[in-house]
Scaffold this motif. Sequence first.
Motif: not given
Length: 224
Positions: A152-153, A155-156, A159-160, A163, A212
């Motif tokens: 799993t990313d 960093a993404k 970010e989610c 958000s 994620y």
Amino acid sequence: MGFGNLKSAAGLRVLNDFLADKSYIEGYVPSQADIVVFEALGAPPPAELFHALRWYNHIKSYEKQKASLPGVKKALGKYGPADVEDTTGAATDSKDDDDIDLFGSDDEEESEEAKKLREERLAQYESKKSKKPAVVAKSSILLDVKPWDDETDMAKLEECVRSIQADGLVWGSSKLVPVGYGIKKLQIQCVVEDDKVGTDMLEERITAFEDYVQSMDVAAFNKI
């Protein structure tokens, strides 16, 4: 000893002559002696008796402090020239004289002023209290956000999570914490206003990123 009849013109002249070279009935400061004579007068002396009138107006300025003036009240006849007999009470009822209190007329006004002042202060206090900002209950929450696997990313994923915006929600620091088998979880801090943001809402919004996020747990919850 005395001033004669202070209710008569002759008695007032005796008082005026007595005060020609004196500031007070006795001594060099206002005392209870002045209060006794002042109350016996019942009214200001005429303008032509300027010594007596000067004294009268001066003693009247002590109306609020009369009880604290030095000395002990004596009979009216104990004050004044030694060669004049006091006859002030002869023409009037002594009880009436005792009831005369030129200072007492302000008692009611004074209490009304005190009441008005108290009401004004209460109004000011209530006004300040109403303008004072209400205390906002806040909490500091530490969240554990777990990914599906080690691919799993992260960093993404973070970010989610960041958000997600809401009134009363502020995101703080974060870090990746190993959980085993090469998998790391996101541990992220946030501060929330209790009336606006709850853990249920956070969980629902975060787990909505199902590509994620596997799960979300509350690691720590502290009231601020």
